[in-house]
Motif scaffolding. Structure first.
Motif, PDB file in Angstrom:
ATOM      1  N   GLY A   1       0.836  -1.201   0.000  1.00  0.00           N
ATOM      2  CA  GLY A   1       0.000   0.000   0.000  1.00  0.00           C
ATOM      3  C   GLY A   1       0.872   1.253   0.000  1.00  0.00           C
ATOM      4  O   GLY A   1       2.056   1.218  -0.347  1.00  0.00           O
ATOM      5  N   GLU A   2       0.256   2.363   0.398  1.00  0.00           N
ATOM      6  CA  GLU A   2       0.974   3.650   0.336  1.00  0.00           C
ATOM      7  C   GLU A   2       2.165   3.672   1.281  1.00  0.00           C
ATOM      8  O   GLU A   2       3.227   4.219   0.949  1.00  0.00           O
ATOM      9  CB  GLU A   2       0.005   4.792   0.653  1.00  0.00           C
TER      10      GLU A   2
ATOM     11  N   GLY B   1       3.966   0.944   2.609  1.00  0.00           N
ATOM     12  CA  GLY B   1       5.004  -0.003   2.196  1.00  0.00           C
ATOM     13  C   GLY B   1       5.707   0.439   0.920  1.00  0.00           C
ATOM     14  O   GLY B   1       6.942   0.327   0.795  1.00  0.00           O
TER      15      GLY B   1
ATOM     16  N   GLY C   1     -10.254   1.612  -1.446  1.00  0.00           N
ATOM     17  CA  GLY C   1     -10.553   2.708  -0.525  1.00  0.00           C
ATOM     18  C   GLY C   1     -10.749   4.036  -1.224  1.00  0.00           C
ATOM     19  O   GLY C   1     -11.634   4.188  -2.067  1.00  0.00           O
TER      20      GLY C   1
ATOM     21  N   ALA D   1       2.752 -13.217   4.418  1.00  0.00           N
ATOM     22  CA  ALA D   1       4.007 -13.208   5.187  1.00  0.00           C
ATOM     23  C   ALA D   1       3.748 -13.552   6.643  1.00  0.00           C
ATOM     24  O   ALA D   1       2.715 -13.186   7.200  1.00  0.00           O
ATOM     25  CB  ALA D   1       4.633 -11.821   5.101  1.00  0.00           C
TER      26      ALA D   1
END
Ligand SMILES: Cc1cc2nc3c(=O)[nH]c(=O)nc-3n(C[C@H](O)[C@H](O)[C@H](O)COP(=O)(O)OP(=O)(O)OC[C@H]3O[C@@H](n4cnc5c(N)ncnc54)[C@H](O)[C@@H]3O)c2cc1C
Ligand SMILES: NC(=O)c1ccc[n+]([C@@H]2O[C@H](COP(=O)([O-])OP(=O)(O)OC[C@H]3O[C@@H](n4cnc5c(N)ncnc54)[C@H](O)[C@@H]3O)[C@@H](O)[C@H]2O)c1
Length: 449
Positions: free
Chosen positions: A13-14, A16, A46, A113
């Motif tokens: 996402g933003e 990471g 979103g 993960a």
């Protein structure tokens, strides 16, 4: 296969993505992992797809407001076509994001993960070791512990609906309840928002929320406060939602019931204890450098970090950048959330920047409150918007702007002026005399300060 990296990032996402791209630009050897299509919540599930739908709903609302003022004719939302338009943004995004990583030299991994020890994670058949590991796993709809919880439609599923059901109930009167409720009502659905607390949107100014609530009810949306949902039973098209209200249990009927009751950091299956990473219900416990308080090899950013920043995109990007700098340069920077802004994309929008009155009082600050109902001002009358208000908090001696709260046309864009003023310490007097273009919302500033 076992592989070693300088930095291993979990989540595309933003937050990471910012960590991975900046660490790579600084010459680090970086891996990034996601178990869902690359891109994260904002771009896929979103902000971005949501605001495409808001854009269409705004046209319907504006047309209705302007009826009898020179605009006539039929206009409606074609839901399936709107969802296809939305998909033109979301469908290409995972590939674009992954290509961006590959071109930059960030190695992508697909899979769920989980930590094996202090410095390594497992992803499918691969074991990834990192000198630093970054948890940027975001958030997911919180478990509510109510009966029939599996019947709830998540916000990501709502954004993919091929048909809009006729009667929609939202569990929770927060951002998603109001934003999606406003969209659905403009698209022709009968909407009920069931909110457990005494007042919705608790982080926003209560006078402005009260006005938005009136405007929402005037649209025909049934907003019930003091109504805590305890169970859902039935099937699509015939759900019964049970709620506990101040006057006893009540049952609501709906074709679809949407989860808008809060999100929680998605850390449950990461096996954080294997890495000695402490967390609580707000996410990974971090210090001011966004580094885990219990494992110095691990950092966290965005919705997954218990950092004090709001779980929103600008904060995820900011925190991702800050983590990258701290990894590359060795904990030189601490997070500063001064002038954080937030918007509810209802129609009209509601925004908040900096402190609320309650927060300013709690800090013992001395301030004046400039406020007005601006529905009679040119900028609101021009577009026939009946709900338009502002409240600005200004520190008495210094002229420092402490907080700005806006409801009405362009309350989202206008909030940015105040976010800049607070963060760059532009005082009320300077802002009052800025030469903003006219006629715009910002050009009202001279009368607001
Ligand atoms: C419906 C909706 C509307 C929103 N609208 C706005 C808005 O208008 N403006 C705004 O500022 N904010 C908005 N937000 C909030 C904003 O989207 C988030 O704050 C932001 O996207 C968080 O970014 P992030 O990088 O922290 O997490 P995310 O973008 O959620 O990324 C986390 C990634 O980690 C992956 N992941 C999770 N666990 C694992 C695991 N174990 N292994 C591998 N991968 C994993 C996930 O699949 C995901 O891709 C909205 C949120 C929602 C739900
Ligand atoms: N414009 C934006 O920035 C934006 C938009 C959408 C979502 N988001 C992010 O997503 C997060 C989640 O949004 P959300 O709307 O799901 O949550 P929220 O936290 O905004 O509001 C959820 C509300 O539901 C209530 N609730 C909880 N359980 C309930 C029950 N059983 N019955 C009735 N009410 C109940 C809670 O009291 C709470 O006030 C937000 O906190 C925000 O960070 C941001």
């Amino acid at each position: 296969m076992k592989k070693s990296f300088d930095v291993v990032v979990i989540g595309t996402g933003e937050a990471g993505s910012a960590v991975a791209m900046r660490c790579r630009a600084a010459g680090r050897n970086v891996a990034i992992v996601d178990s869902r299509p690359f891109g994260g919540t904002c771009g896929l599930r979103g902000c971005d797809p949501k605001k495409v739908l808001v854009g269409a709903a705004e046209i319907i609302d504006r047309k209705r407001r302007m009826e009898g003022r020179g605009v006539a004719g039929d206009l409606r939302i074609d839901w399936p076509e709107l969802i296809r338009f939305k998909a033109t943004f979301t469908d290409p995004f995972p590939r674009q994001r992954e290509d961006g990583f590959v071109q930059a030299g960030v190695e992508p991994f697909h899979g769920r993960a989980r930590f094996l020890d202090q410095r390594s994670i497992e992803v499918g058949q691969d074991v990834l070791d990192g000198a630093h590991l970054v948890v940027a796993v975001g958030a997911w709809p919180a478990r509510l512990g109510i009966q029939g919880e599996h019947h709830l439609t998540r916000s990501d599923q709502f954004l993919d609906l091929q048909e809009l059901p006729r009667r929609i109930a939202f569990v929770g009167g927060g951002y998603i309840g109001f934003e999606f409720g406003h969209i659905a009502a403009r698209a022709g659905a009968t909407v009920t928002i069931l909110h457990g607390g005494a007042r919705p949107l608790k982080h926003f100014d209560h006078d402005l929320v009260a006005r938005l609530l009136e405007r929402t009810r005037d649209l025909g949306i049934d907003v019930r406060t003091g109504t805590k949902v305890t169970g859902v039973e039935g099937a699509p098209g015939s759900f019964k939602v049970t709620a506990l209200t101040d006057s006893g249990p009540e049952v609501f009927e709906a074709d679809m019931v949407v989860h808008s009751a809060g999100r929680a950091p998605e850390v449950d299956d990461l096996d954080l204890s294997a890495a000695g990473v402490e967390f609580d219900r707000r996410g990974i416990r971090v210090n001011g450098h966004l580094q885990s308080v219990s494992n110095p090899a691990v950092y966290a950013a965005g919705d997954a970090a218990d950092s004090g920043g709001l779980p929103e995109t600008p904060l995820a990007q900011y925190e991702g950048g800050l983590v990258a700098e701290n990894i590359v340069e060795g904990n030189q920077r601490t997070a500063d959330y001064l002038g954080m802004a937030s918007v509810v994309y209802s129609i009209p929008a509601l925004s908040a920047v900096g402190m609320t009155e309650e927060e300013a009082h709690l800090k013992g600050l001395t301030f004046t409150v400039n406020q007005a109902d601006t529905s009679g001002w040119y900028s609101a009358r021009r577009v026939a918007e009946p709900a338009s208000m502002y409240k600005i908090l200004i520190e008495k001696d210094s002229g420092r702007i402490l907080g700005a709260h806006l409801l009405g046309p362009e309350a989202d864009e206008f909030a940015n002026v105040f976010a800049l003023a607070i963060r760059a310490d532009v005082r009320a007097d300077a802002l009052k005399h800025a030469l903003f273009v006219y006629p715009t919302q910002a050009s009202n500033m001279a009368w607001m300060l």
